[in-house]
Structure formats: structure tokens, C-alpha cells
Design a protein around this motif. Sequence first.
Motif: not given
Length: 611
Positions: A456-468
Motif C-alpha cells: 500500500c505504501s508503494t502504491l501511494l508513493a506511485i500516486h501521491p495524489e491519493w495519499k492522506c
Amino acid sequence: MNRFKLAVAQSGSRYRLHAVVRVCIRHGDGIRTILDKMDSAHKQLFKPRDYDEEEFQLMMLNHSLGGGRIAHLQRKAHGLPSISATKRRLKAQPILPSPGYPTNKELTHNLGIAFPDSLSSLEEEPVTIFADEIKVEERLRWDSKENKIIGICREHGHTVSLDFVSIAEADAVLAALTDVMVPEEQRVHLSSEATVIAARILSPDSTRNIGRPFVVSDGDSRRRQALARLTMSEELPTTSPIFGRLSTLPLMNLRCGLDDLTGDFDAKHNFKRYRNSLLRKKGVTVRGAVITAAILKHHLSSLPKLTERRIDALLYPNDKQDVPLAFSLLTAIAPDATPTYVVTRRILQLLGKLYSHLLEPYTNVELSLQHQLEHLSAAAHITLALYEENKGNFIPNVFFCTAKVQVGNPNGEFWIILLGTDPLEECFGDIRTMVGNDTNADTLQVSSRLNTALLCSTLLAIHPEWKCTPRRLTLPSIVETPAGEVSQKYDHISPRSWKGDVHVQNVVLQTCWMNGRRNAEEELRSWCDILAPFGGGKVVLLDGLHVGEREEDAEEVEEPSHHPESADGGTHGAVNQEVTDLDLEPDLEDMVNTELVSEDSPAKYDCLDSP
């Protein structure tokens, strides 16, 4: 074309018109066929099964962090792929938990999962290893993959067999847990915390600098003592490639571990500890003056930017884990203060300068690496000058790390903001979210979900616009608003948002260290100097006694050999005493010394008697 525009405008995301068009283009269909397919999709008569990688990634995040219900809802509402198809596409292999101390087999297996690519590419990149603890449910679990009993504290787990071959091993563990004849300090206990160790590549690429857990072990934490023993066991060898860069720094402690290993403590944790120390009932003592929460409130009330409600929030003692709150309080103290009492003013001003030097390197995105090191050097020297019962700091390790990067990758960059445990804190939050209502996972659940959290951390790093980013881990920029609150201009400080030059080739450690030392001397000069060691411009012998000082007593005062006569024939400051014949007789020791001089040098001083 108008029909195409109308179809796009009236359709929602669940019809996935982009997938419909992509499938039709791949098949070579014309515009009429595309419009017919879009109409069929709108009537739910046609559902394209062509999913791109982003949709699989979004479904994995929904299922991992939200659970099956949320994943099913997203599939129905937005046409995302099924859970089974997503798991086949994106796999997360669980790491092996360690029932006791980690073994080579467990480490090798888990490192292979954490770093699936070859480690040879990491030779020229610095890596930091960090550890943290997570509260776990105190219960026993069976690890079916390794056939082990999980949930026993590692300190005493070696006293019983944790291999589950038969029910006899389970009975033996139960007996060891309940045996009251064994002293408490030697008894087997259920683990209350799990220690997780992770590695992080110090890279500006957000997909590479995520934390990669590779150890999960039961037992209570003694991490600080263990870290000190591992990283302060010997002096830095003179043969080390970084010795020449560090040996020229005055007062720098060169103790380290094997292979120049150094320890570090998370900066945000230190900020929270600074705030908690200020808010404790006893307060903090600096140079004999006690700074309590009441004094801080009086000081903060004199600042025009802070309201009474804001001050009460900053000084709220029960919220000890809020990083932005700790940061806001330390930032409020940093400006020059004007409290009522002179001593308190000087102490708060000096504390404010110390906190400013500690906060700036981690929050001012405009600073270069050189200026960051200068701030930390100044903080180290001020801390040394005020040292009483400080618990250690993280300042020297930054200089060690910079020297190592200069040797290993002279053209590389170094971000000190990456030295911390934030990745593990975020992983722990994700694990609690995955577990659901049972917010405290047990040790087996932690190990089985850690790699999913890593995914999940890797996917959120790929898509920082999704991260909170978690609010309590957010360390904003040091810039303040007119209302006195910390600016949220840089909501989450990262290498991507850092603007200062952090190339190590532009840094000379000795220059940074000495510049910071000079800055500390200038700030301490207003505090004290050689003839005014207690500050405030109070010079010894001129401005009276300071608290704790005393005058010389009668035994310490050297009696004068003669007393000058006064105008009236008396003596100044002397008491007339009767002189007896006994007072005029020479001491035995004087007579012996006279004889020794006359025997050893009979002619040496003859010239003194000649006219």
C-alpha cells in the motif's frame, strides 16, 4: 460527434467509457460502433473487462485499507476489477515472524521479500535501518507455515520449545506461563509489544525510500539501551575513510559501532519529548531556574499573535503524541520573549534559540545541507553548555551520515529529513486499519499484514495524489501565519518539496561545525562570559553574590603580613592584639628549611651579601 459528446456527458464513472473506447480502438471499430457500445454500456448490457494498472492498484488499496465491503462497493459504483483478479495481479507475500531472536533463515527470507530486486544496485546508495514497537494483543497464535507457537516474549522464549509438534508443547508453554514457583523476572510472559525493524533507501524517489520491514519479533522493548551498546562500542578507527572528515571537529564524540555504525533517534519523537518535558508538573530546570507550564502560559500571553484558546491548546498536557502541537509550542517559544522576570526572560530566549536551531533543519525547506548542519552544530554546542540531565540527542549522527555519503557517493544528495521512523508509523496505522474492529493486532497478524502495508505504501508513493498523511505525523513548514499558527504551505515535507541544495560535494563538515560553534558562542555570550558566569551582566566581586555563592570564610582568608598605618596612627581593618615572645619565635619547619638552603648552596647566593 455531437452524439459522442452527449454520451460522454451523460455517463458516470461506473460505465467506464474510457475502457469501452480503448477496447473498440484496439478492435479497429469505427465511430458508429463505438457509440453503440457506449449506449450498451450505459444500459449495462456491455461491461468491458479491460482494466489498466491504475485500476488494479486502486482496488488493492480499497480492499486492503477498507475491507471487503468497501472493495465490493467500489466495484459496483466505479466498475473496478474484482478482488480475486486484483490479488492475482498484485501479490503481497507475508514475512516470517520471529518467535525469539531473529535467525539467519528468517532474515534472509524477509530481506528477499523486502528487496525483491538485486541488492547490488544499492551499493552506492545510503541505507538506514530503524526500529519501532507496536502494541499487540497478548495471546498465543499458531504459525501454520513454520509450525511455531507465536506470542511469547523473546527474553524468556528460549526456556520452552516453541515448535508445535504435539499438544504436549502447548501444555508446556501454558505451564511455563502460569508457574508461580518461578521468579517473576525469569517467568515466561505473553508478549505485549512487537518490535519491527525496517530498512529505508535514502533516495529522493518516493517509490524507493519507503520503509521495508524485515523483522517482527515478540517481547518488550529495550531499544535505546541496545542501540547505545551497538553504536557506541568503540572509537572511530583512524583507518576509517570518514575519520579524516570528523577528527578535525572539536568536541565531536567519535564513538561508533562496528563498521562505523552510528545510532539515531527520530527527530519528531524528540520534538514531542521536548514539549512533554516543558509541560510536566516539575517543569524543566535551566541554570537553577524552573520553567513550568504556568510560566510558559504567562510568557505566551505576552505574545500578541496567540489567543488564550490557542495557548490552552498548546499547553494541553494529555495529548503527548501530536507532532504539530509539539512543533507549534516549540515554535512559539523560539522568538525573543519579553516576560516579566529578567531571569526567566533570558532562559526562555536561550531555550527559544536552541529550539530554533533544532527545528529549522527539519522544517525550513529553503535551507541547504550546509546551513542544516550549521544549525545542528549550534544546537549541539548550546546543549553542551546547558547540559545537566539531558538524555542524548541525534546531532552527531547527522555529521557521521553526511561523511559516509561523501565517501560512498561524492556526487550524491543527502536529506536528513529521511532519518526517522515515519514509514513504520504509517505502516502501523495501516495494520490497525486492516485488522478492523480489533485495532490491536496480535504478532501473527502484524507479520502477515506488514508486507500488504508495504505494498500500500508503494502504491501511494506511485500516486501521491491519493495519499492522506496522518495528521499527527505531519511536520509543516516553520513559516507562521499572522494568527500565530504554523503554516500548512508544505503539508508533508519530503525530498520532492525540499528546495535547498543538499549535494554533499558542496559541504565541508569542519566549516559547518565551526560556523555553528561561532553562532552558539554569540548566543551564549549574552547569557554569560568569563567574569559574569551567571549571566545578566552581573560581574563577580562587583554585583554581589549570586544564588548559591558564598564569601570566603575565616579559614580561607589569607592574613596580611603587615597593616598599613592610618592617619591616626592605627591600622586599617586590623584588630590590635598583644604580641608575645611566643609569637616571635620561629617555627621548627622554618629552621629546617634554613639549614637545608645553607647546606645545598653555600656559595651560590654569596653575591647577594656583597655590597
